[in-house]
Design a protein around this motif. Structure first.
Motif, mmCIF file in Angstrom:
data_model
loop_
_atom_site.group_PDB
_atom_site.id
_atom_site.type_symbol
_atom_site.label_atom_id
_atom_site.label_comp_id
_atom_site.label_asym_id
_atom_site.label_seq_id
_atom_site.Cartn_x
_atom_site.Cartn_y
_atom_site.Cartn_z
ATOM 1 N N GLU A 61 96.296 35.436 84.865
ATOM 2 C CA GLU A 61 96.933 35.095 86.165
ATOM 3 C C GLU A 61 98.334 34.670 86.012
ATOM 4 O OE1 GLU A 61 96.671 34.118 90.038
ATOM 5 O OE2 GLU A 61 95.065 35.048 88.751
ATOM 6 N N ALA A 62 98.666 34.166 84.972
ATOM 7 C CA ALA A 62 100.345 33.877 84.771
ATOM 8 C C ALA A 62 100.948 35.279 84.820
ATOM 9 C CB ALA A 62 100.438 33.136 83.577
ATOM 10 N N GLU A 63 100.500 36.187 84.052
ATOM 11 C CA GLU A 63 101.077 37.482 83.735
ATOM 12 C C GLU A 63 101.191 38.111 85.212
ATOM 13 O OE1 GLU A 63 98.780 39.542 80.768
ATOM 14 O OE2 GLU A 63 100.019 38.510 79.240
ATOM 15 N N ARG A 64 99.887 38.127 85.781
ATOM 16 C CA ARG A 64 99.979 38.749 87.178
ATOM 17 C C ARG A 64 101.007 37.871 88.148
ATOM 18 N NH1 ARG A 64 94.273 38.819 90.420
ATOM 19 N NH2 ARG A 64 94.760 36.481 90.624
ATOM 20 N N ASN A 65 101.065 36.762 88.135
ATOM 21 C CA ASN A 65 102.076 36.168 88.949
ATOM 22 C C ASN A 65 103.492 36.496 88.652
ATOM 23 O OD1 ASN A 65 100.176 34.673 90.228
ATOM 24 N ND2 ASN A 65 100.134 32.973 89.137
ATOM 25 N N ARG A 69 106.127 38.477 90.870
ATOM 26 C CA ARG A 69 107.627 37.983 91.337
ATOM 27 C C ARG A 69 108.504 38.902 90.984
ATOM 28 N NH1 ARG A 69 105.374 33.135 89.001
ATOM 29 N NH2 ARG A 69 106.226 33.754 87.200
ATOM 30 N N GLU A 70 108.356 39.818 89.842
ATOM 31 C CA GLU A 70 109.085 40.842 89.511
ATOM 32 C C GLU A 70 109.069 42.051 90.584
ATOM 33 O OE1 GLU A 70 109.754 43.947 85.733
ATOM 34 O OE2 GLU A 70 108.218 42.341 85.573
ATOM 35 N N LEU A 71 107.865 42.224 90.860
ATOM 36 C CA LEU A 71 107.826 43.260 92.020
ATOM 37 C C LEU A 71 108.763 42.643 93.504
ATOM 38 C CD1 LEU A 71 106.729 45.692 93.199
ATOM 39 C CD2 LEU A 71 104.772 44.574 93.820
ATOM 40 N N LYS A 74 112.422 43.046 92.664
ATOM 41 C CA LYS A 74 112.847 44.353 92.752
ATOM 42 C C LYS A 74 112.691 45.261 93.998
ATOM 43 C CE LYS A 74 112.059 45.570 87.759
ATOM 44 N NZ LYS A 74 111.274 46.473 86.862
ATOM 45 N N THR A 75 111.598 44.678 94.750
ATOM 46 C CA THR A 75 111.565 44.930 96.476
ATOM 47 C C THR A 75 112.840 44.658 97.047
ATOM 48 O OG1 THR A 75 108.979 45.044 96.066
ATOM 49 C CG2 THR A 75 110.206 44.889 98.380
ATOM 50 N N ALA A 76 113.358 43.454 96.782
ATOM 51 C CA ALA A 76 114.466 42.745 97.672
ATOM 52 C C ALA A 76 115.793 43.456 97.054
ATOM 53 C CB ALA A 76 114.433 41.292 97.349
ATOM 54 N N LEU A 77 115.801 43.523 96.099
ATOM 55 C CA LEU A 77 116.825 44.388 95.375
ATOM 56 C C LEU A 77 116.953 45.705 96.038
ATOM 57 C CD1 LEU A 77 119.376 44.592 93.459
ATOM 58 C CD2 LEU A 77 117.934 45.268 91.697
ATOM 59 N N ALA A 78 115.927 46.375 96.012
ATOM 60 C CA ALA A 78 115.637 47.813 96.424
ATOM 61 C C ALA A 78 116.235 47.820 97.960
ATOM 62 C CB ALA A 78 114.435 48.456 96.473
ATOM 63 N N GLU A 79 116.033 46.770 98.756
ATOM 64 C CA GLU A 79 116.324 46.577 100.204
ATOM 65 C C GLU A 79 117.481 46.244 100.478
ATOM 66 O OE1 GLU A 79 116.004 46.349 104.344
ATOM 67 O OE2 GLU A 79 114.766 47.259 102.916
#
Length: 272
Positions: A61-65, A69-71, A74-79
Motif C-alpha cells: 500500500e505504501a509503494e502504491r501510494n 504521488r509520483e504519477l 509527473k502529471t502536474a509537471l506535464a500540464e
C-alpha cells in the motif's frame, strides 16, 4: 465362608474398576491437553502468518501510494510544460506578427542626436545596478544606456530570455518605473555576422534575430511593470558591430542588447 469369599472377590473387582477408570481419565486428559497445545501452536502460527501478511500489505500500500504521488507529480509537471509550451508558442506568434509589421513599414535611418545626461539620482541607481551584474550588464552613462551581453541573456540563435537574466531585467524595470519614470525606453538588438541557419523558421536573418530579441526584452520588462507605451524596439542585425568580426565570423561583443533611456521628444542611434 462363601459369603466372605464373595465379598472379597467383589472388593477386588471394584478396586480394579476404579483403577482402570483412573487410567482412562488420565489418558483422556493427556489427549485433550495435547490437542489443546497443538491448537494453540497452530493459532500462534496463523497469527504470525496474518501479521506477516498485514506487514506485506502495508508495504504494498505504501509503494502504491508513493507511485500514485509520483504519477500526480509527473502529471502536474506535464500540464505545466504544456501550458508553458502554449505560452511560448503564443509569444513566438506575437513576435512574428510584430516583426512583420515593423519590417513592412521599412527601416528608416535614425536621426543622430546628443543624448541628454541622465539625472544624478537615476545615474547613481544605474551605476549601482550594473555593479550587481558585472559579468552581464554594462552601464554607459554618456549614452544613457545599459548594455546586456546577448550570450548571457539568450541561448545562441534564440530569442527566449534566459531565466538567469530575469533578475537583472526585473531590477532594471524597478529603476525605470521610479527614478527613470520621466524617460522612455528604447531597446536595440544587435548580432554578430554569423549567418542564421537555413533550418531556422523563427529567424530568417540576423535582422529578424536582433529584432526578436529586442521584442523579447520588451515583453519581459512589460511583465515587470513597464508600460508598452513607454517602450520601443529596434534591430540592427550585424550592421552595427562594436568591434570587427573575425574572418571566420562571430564576435561575442557584437552580440548584445542595449536599452536607452531617452526623453519623449528625442530619438537615438545605437552605440558602437
Amino acid at each position: 465362608m462363601n459369603r466372605l469369599a464373595f465379598l472379597g472377590r467383589g472388593g477386588v473387582m471394584l478396586t480394579a474398576a476404579c483403577a482402570f477408570s483412573g487410567c482412562i481419565a488420565r489418558a483422556e486428559y493427556d489427549r485433550v491437553e495435547f490437542a489443546r497445545r497443538v491448537a494453540a501452536e497452530q493459532a500462534a502460527q496463523r497469527e504470525a502468518e496474518l501479521g506477516a501478511e498485514r506487514s506485506q500489505r502495508q508495504v504494498v500500500e505504501a509503494e502504491r501510494n508513493a507511485l500514485r504521488r509520483e504519477l500526480d507529480t509527473k502529471t502536474a509537471l506535464a500540464e505545466n510544460l504544456r501550458q508553458e509550451n502554449d505560452r511560448l508558442a503564443a509569444t513566438l506568434k506575437q513576435l512574428g506578427r510584430f516583426t512583420d509589421e515593423v519590417l513592412a513599414k521599412g527601416l528608416a535611418e535614425p536621426e543622430l542626436i546628443e543624448i541628454t545626461k541622465l539625472p544624478p539620482e537615476l545615474d547613481r541607481m544605474l551605476k549601482e545596478f550594473a555593479s550587481h551584474y558585472p559579468n552581464a550588464v554594462e552601464y554607459l552613462p554618456e549614452q544613457g544606456a545599459v548594455r546586456w551581453k546577448s550570450d548571457l541573456t539568450f541561448a545562441l540563435g534564440s530569442d527566449v530570455v534566459r531565466d538567469t537574466a530575469t533578475s537583472s531585467l526585473r531590477e532594471f524595470a524597478e529603476i525605470v518605473n521610479t527614478a527613470g519614470a520621466a524617460f522612455e525606453v528604447v531597446i536595440v538588438g544587435h548580432t554578430d555576422n554569423v549567418p542564421i541557419r537555413a533550418s531556422s523558421r523563427e529567424h530568417k536573418t540576423n535582422w529578424h534575430l536582433s529584432s526578436h530579441r529586442a521584442i523579447a526584452v520588451m515583453f519581459a520588462l512589460n511583465n515587470f511593470g513597464v508600460p508598452y507605451d513607454r517602450m520601443g524596439v529596434m534591430g540592427y542585425g550585424e550592421h552595427r558591430p562594436r568591434e570587427p568580426n573575425p574572418p571566420s565570423g562571430g564576435n561575442e561583443k557584437n552580440r548584445r542588447v542595449e536599452i536607452f533611456l531617452v526623453s519623449a521628444r528625442d530619438s537615438f542611434s545605437g552605440t558602437r
